[in-house]
Enzyme design. Structure first.
Site, short mmCIF file in Angstrom:
data_model
loop_
_atom_site.label_atom_id
_atom_site.label_comp_id
_atom_site.label_asym_id
_atom_site.label_seq_id
_atom_site.Cartn_x
_atom_site.Cartn_y
_atom_site.Cartn_z
N LEU A 98 0.84 -1.20 0.00
CA LEU A 98 0.00 0.00 0.00
C LEU A 98 0.88 1.24 0.00
O LEU A 98 1.95 1.26 0.63
CB LEU A 98 -0.92 0.02 1.22
CG LEU A 98 -1.84 -1.18 1.40
CD1 LEU A 98 -2.95 -0.83 2.40
CD2 LEU A 98 -2.45 -1.66 0.10
N GLY A 143 0.93 -5.28 1.22
CA GLY A 143 -0.07 -5.31 0.14
C GLY A 143 0.43 -5.98 -1.12
O GLY A 143 -0.37 -6.56 -1.88
N ASN A 167 4.36 -7.52 6.67
CA ASN A 167 5.23 -6.89 7.67
C ASN A 167 4.55 -5.74 8.40
O ASN A 167 5.22 -4.87 8.96
CB ASN A 167 6.51 -6.39 6.99
CG ASN A 167 6.22 -5.32 5.95
OD1 ASN A 167 5.16 -5.31 5.34
ND2 ASN A 167 7.15 -4.41 5.74
N GLU A 168 3.21 -5.71 8.40
CA GLU A 168 2.48 -4.56 8.95
C GLU A 168 2.92 -4.18 10.36
O GLU A 168 3.05 -3.00 10.68
CB GLU A 168 0.96 -4.85 8.95
CG GLU A 168 0.27 -4.63 7.62
CD GLU A 168 0.50 -5.75 6.62
OE1 GLU A 168 1.27 -6.69 6.93
OE2 GLU A 168 -0.07 -5.68 5.53
C1 LIG Z 1 -8.13 -2.25 15.22
C2 LIG Z 1 -8.04 -2.89 13.89
C3 LIG Z 1 -8.01 -1.86 12.79
C4 LIG Z 1 -7.45 -2.45 11.54
C5 LIG Z 1 -6.86 -1.36 10.71
C6 LIG Z 1 -5.99 -1.90 9.65
C7 LIG Z 1 -4.96 -0.91 9.28
C8 LIG Z 1 -4.06 -1.46 8.23
C9 LIG Z 1 -3.38 -0.39 7.57
C10 LIG Z 1 -2.53 -0.51 6.58
C11 LIG Z 1 -2.03 -1.71 5.98
C12 LIG Z 1 -0.98 -1.58 5.17
C13 LIG Z 1 -0.36 -2.66 4.39
C14 LIG Z 1 0.79 -2.17 3.55
O1 LIG Z 1 0.94 -2.58 2.44
S1 LIG Z 1 1.83 -1.01 4.24
C15 LIG Z 1 3.20 -0.86 3.13
C16 LIG Z 1 4.27 -1.82 3.51
N1 LIG Z 1 5.40 -1.67 2.63
C17 LIG Z 1 6.64 -1.61 3.06
O2 LIG Z 1 6.94 -1.72 4.22
C18 LIG Z 1 7.71 -1.39 2.00
C19 LIG Z 1 8.45 -0.13 2.24
N2 LIG Z 1 9.47 0.06 1.23
C20 LIG Z 1 10.64 -0.61 1.22
O3 LIG Z 1 10.96 -1.42 2.08
C21 LIG Z 1 11.59 -0.29 0.11
O4 LIG Z 1 11.20 0.93 -0.47
C22 LIG Z 1 11.64 -1.37 -0.98
C23 LIG Z 1 10.26 -1.73 -1.51
C24 LIG Z 1 12.36 -2.62 -0.43
C25 LIG Z 1 12.47 -0.81 -2.18
O5 LIG Z 1 13.72 -0.36 -1.71
P1 LIG Z 1 14.62 0.57 -2.66
O6 LIG Z 1 14.70 0.00 -4.01
O7 LIG Z 1 15.90 0.81 -1.92
O8 LIG Z 1 13.79 1.91 -2.81
P2 LIG Z 1 13.58 3.07 -1.72
O9 LIG Z 1 13.39 2.51 -0.38
O10 LIG Z 1 14.66 4.08 -1.89
O11 LIG Z 1 12.19 3.67 -2.18
C26 LIG Z 1 12.07 4.50 -3.35
C27 LIG Z 1 11.01 5.53 -3.08
O12 LIG Z 1 9.76 4.87 -2.90
C28 LIG Z 1 9.19 5.25 -1.65
N3 LIG Z 1 8.42 4.13 -1.13
C29 LIG Z 1 8.85 2.90 -0.83
N4 LIG Z 1 7.84 2.15 -0.40
C30 LIG Z 1 6.74 2.91 -0.42
C31 LIG Z 1 5.38 2.68 -0.07
N5 LIG Z 1 4.91 1.51 0.35
N6 LIG Z 1 4.53 3.72 -0.20
C32 LIG Z 1 4.93 4.92 -0.64
N7 LIG Z 1 6.22 5.19 -0.99
C33 LIG Z 1 7.09 4.18 -0.87
C34 LIG Z 1 10.38 5.60 -0.79
O13 LIG Z 1 10.00 6.41 0.27
C35 LIG Z 1 11.26 6.30 -1.78
O14 LIG Z 1 10.74 7.61 -1.96
P3 LIG Z 1 11.71 8.87 -2.17
O15 LIG Z 1 12.48 8.58 -3.43
O16 LIG Z 1 10.79 10.04 -2.28
O17 LIG Z 1 12.60 8.93 -0.95
#
Ligand SMILES: CCCCCCCC/C=C\C=C\CC(=O)SCCNC(=O)CCNC(=O)[C@H](O)C(C)(C)COP(=O)(O)OP(=O)(O)OC[C@H]1O[C@@H](n2cnc3c(N)ncnc32)[C@H](O)[C@@H]1OP(=O)(O)O
Length: 292
Positions: A98, A143, A167-168
């Protein structure tokens, strides 16, 4: 989600459907192109390949989710297609899950619209009449992992840098119950308890051992393997396979459908908390910091 609702959502999001283009590929096949999702018919008859193309990390933005659902809906309505391979156009990343920016610093109306789009995407993938094979050619947390888990079969690239899992908790988030159900249905109760509470992201060998993926193959064979698996699945007549799939998945999907509005409200209440907003901001900041 009805196509019309999706279109309306795209319009609200400022995405112009008129920019969708159709072109002919080298083999004469028709190739549909949106901004963020590319759909290519393949050499295997009746099979399309959907490539996620939302750089840099294929995060699931509102626009991406909308385009993805519309693409799947079009393919389902086009009787020439019986199967779809889902893969990524972004090197090394299947999907980062997400989009964190959709869940940070926005208003409740936005959170409601976004969460409904996430729900609708999952229902569309999970209950698709098409055979869906995930060709996972990169990392797929949260996601991104959910999309893969919702397919009928998963082929993962054998690259130790790639990680897969929900990994939430590492982001300070509670995993939604239907994400949890999808994982439990795939790897079982005990393995899910551990994986979800610890927010574990698994390398390919462990993902295979757990049953999170069905096959791990060399990186350059992910798509070809997915296509040959598809051939096996398409040997089964559609109607019996679809009825069987529905029988197995219906209860899980119905659980969300029955509680869809409450789930949206829970999401809004949860994500709007100051403490959760702070956690997400810190997580995003840490992603930026790791570059320096
Ligand atoms: C009481 C009960 C209530 C229940 C409520 C439920 C609530 C649930 C709510 C939410 C659920 C969410 C599920 C999800 O999917 S959360 C997202 C989880 N994702 C992650 O943890 C991944 C994060 N990202 C990374 O680990 C890395 O970016 C990776 C994918 C491994 C890629 O690494 P790399 O190639 O080194 O690239 P960068 O890290 O430099 O990233 C490049 C740019 O992209 C931005 N980025 C990365 N991931 C995301 C993302 N998920 N969303 C938005 N943006 C993202 C990152 O910040 C960099 O941006 P910038 O260039 O501007 O610095």
């Amino acid at each position: 989600m009805a196509l019309a609702a999706g279109r309306a959502m795209l319009m609200r999001s400022g995405v112009r459907l008129g920019t969708q283009a159709a072109a002919r590929g080298g083999n004469g096949a028709r190739r549909f192109m949106n901004h963020r999702v590319v759909v290519e018919p393949n050499t295997v008859p009746g099979v399309a390949v959907i490539k996620f193309k939302n750089p840099p990390v294929n995060s699931l933005t509102l626009e991406f989710l909308t385009e993805f659902v519309i693409c799947l809906e079009k393919l389902e309505n086009d009787k020439t297609f019986r199967g779809v391979v889902l893969t990524s156009d972004c090197p090394g990343i299947f999907s980062a899950g997400l989009d964190l920016r959709e869940m940070c610093g926005k208003n409740p109306a936005h959170y409601a619209e976004y969460w409904r789009a996430v729900q609708e995407m999952w229902l569309k993938v999970y209950l698709s009449n098409l055979v869906l094979v995930a060709a996972i050619n990169g990392t797929s947390p949260a996601g991104g992992c959910l999309i893969a888990l919702s397919c009928d079969y998963r082929v993962l690239a054998d690259n130790p840098r790639y990680r897969m899992g929900l990994n939430e908790t590492l982001l300070g988030l509670v995993v939604p119950f239907w994400f949890k159900d999808t994982l439990v249905n795939t790897i079982g109760h005990r393995a899910s308890e551990r994986a979800l509470q610890l927010g574990l992201l698994f390398p390919p060998a462990e993902a295979l051992q757990l049953g999170m993926v069905d096959q791990v193959v060399p990186e350059d064979q992910v798509q070809s393997t997915a296509l040959s698996v598809m051939t096996q699945w398409l040997a089964i007549p559609d109607h019996v396979r679809q009825l069987t799939k529905n029988m197995i998945r219906k209860a899980t999907a119905d659980h969300l459908i029955k509680h869809q509005e409450a789930d949206i409200q829970n999401f809004i209440n949860f994500i709007s908390r100051d403490s959760i907003q702070k956690s997400l901001q810190v997580y995003l900041e840490n992603l930026k910091q790791k570059k320096h």
